[in-house]
Design a protein around this motif. Sequence first.
Motif, PDB file in Angstrom:
ATOM      1  N   PHE A  25      31.368  52.083 100.656  1.00 35.21           N
ATOM      2  CA  PHE A  25      30.294  51.638  99.777  1.00 35.21           C
ATOM      3  C   PHE A  25      29.757  50.321 100.325  1.00 35.21           C
ATOM      4  CE2 PHE A  25      33.273  54.061  97.232  1.00 35.21           C
ATOM      5  CZ  PHE A  25      32.434  54.983  96.607  1.00 35.21           C
ATOM      6  N   SER A  36      33.034  47.930 100.442  1.00 34.44           N
ATOM      7  CA  SER A  36      34.424  48.308 100.167  1.00 34.44           C
ATOM      8  C   SER A  36      34.699  49.666 100.789  1.00 34.44           C
ATOM      9  CB  SER A  36      34.717  48.320  98.663  1.00 34.44           C
ATOM     10  OG  SER A  36      34.049  49.382  98.040  1.00 34.44           O
ATOM     11  N   CYS A  38      37.403  53.051 100.442  1.00 37.52           N
ATOM     12  CA  CYS A  38      38.371  53.719  99.572  1.00 37.52           C
ATOM     13  C   CYS A  38      38.991  54.903 100.305  1.00 37.52           C
ATOM     14  CB  CYS A  38      37.689  54.232  98.301  1.00 37.52           C
ATOM     15  SG  CYS A  38      36.859  52.957  97.337  1.00 37.52           S
ATOM     16  N   CYS A  43      41.123  51.432  96.771  1.00 39.37           N
ATOM     17  CA  CYS A  43      39.924  50.807  97.333  1.00 39.37           C
ATOM     18  C   CYS A  43      40.216  49.346  97.650  1.00 39.37           C
ATOM     19  CB  CYS A  43      38.776  50.870  96.330  1.00 39.37           C
ATOM     20  SG  CYS A  43      38.222  52.531  95.943  1.00 39.37           S
ATOM     21  N   GLU A 153      25.472  51.587  90.733  1.00 37.99           N
ATOM     22  CA  GLU A 153      26.786  52.220  90.860  1.00 37.99           C
ATOM     23  C   GLU A 153      27.455  51.842  92.186  1.00 37.99           C
ATOM     24  OE1 GLU A 153      28.409  56.740  91.687  1.00 37.99           O
ATOM     25  OE2 GLU A 153      26.514  56.496  90.625  1.00 37.99           O
ATOM     26  N   GLN A 156      28.388  48.072  92.366  1.00 39.77           N
ATOM     27  CA  GLN A 156      29.624  47.787  91.617  1.00 39.77           C
ATOM     28  C   GLN A 156      30.857  48.165  92.420  1.00 39.77           C
ATOM     29  OE1 GLN A 156      29.920  46.140  88.821  1.00 39.77           O
ATOM     30  NE2 GLN A 156      32.127  46.362  88.798  1.00 39.77           N
ATOM     31  N   LYS A 157      30.834  49.350  93.049  1.00 42.04           N
ATOM     32  CA  LYS A 157      31.982  49.783  93.855  1.00 42.04           C
ATOM     33  C   LYS A 157      32.142  48.913  95.095  1.00 42.04           C
ATOM     34  CE  LYS A 157      32.137  54.461  92.177  1.00 42.04           C
ATOM     35  NZ  LYS A 157      32.043  55.893  92.480  1.00 42.04           N
TER      36      LYS A 157
END
Length: 161
Positions: A25, A36, A38, A43, A153, A156-157
């Motif tokens: 992300f 990030s 995951c 993550c 979205e 945020q991740k």
Amino acid sequence: MVVGLGRENYTMAVIRHSGVEIEVFDATEGGKEYSSICALGRCVKDPSVRGEVDLRNIKVKDVGVVGRCRHLGYEGEIYRGEGVFDLGMLSEVAKSQGVELNATVSGELCVAGDLVLWAREVYMFSADGKKMSLEVVINASKIGAYSVERYREILQKAKTG
């Protein structure tokens, strides 16, 4: 791969290799980049991203338009380039162990305005004379409107890891 180009940019990619799914992300907010990664249900924030960063840690040596391209009904230009990939901390860790580690990158991409329609990149890694290559191929499969909801979205991740 999902790429959003608008007031704030976002990217989300899913990489599958050897039975493992890795999600990446990446989003920008106020001139800063957040990222990030995951895998296996965990993550982490990308440690190589600290606020404002270069374009993917690649020091471009040569880039230029080499032709025209067409994909998904869009026409664009093919850019070809090469450069040196800065491995950052990984290179420093290798050096501390007496291993010389470096990487170069070359590739082509088809761009129509701000849209990347396809890209082909080859990363060549060299560690104490041993060579390995990694090829990344990206093809747009759908082009749609920028999504503010999707941006939020992914941001945020990218921020929380």
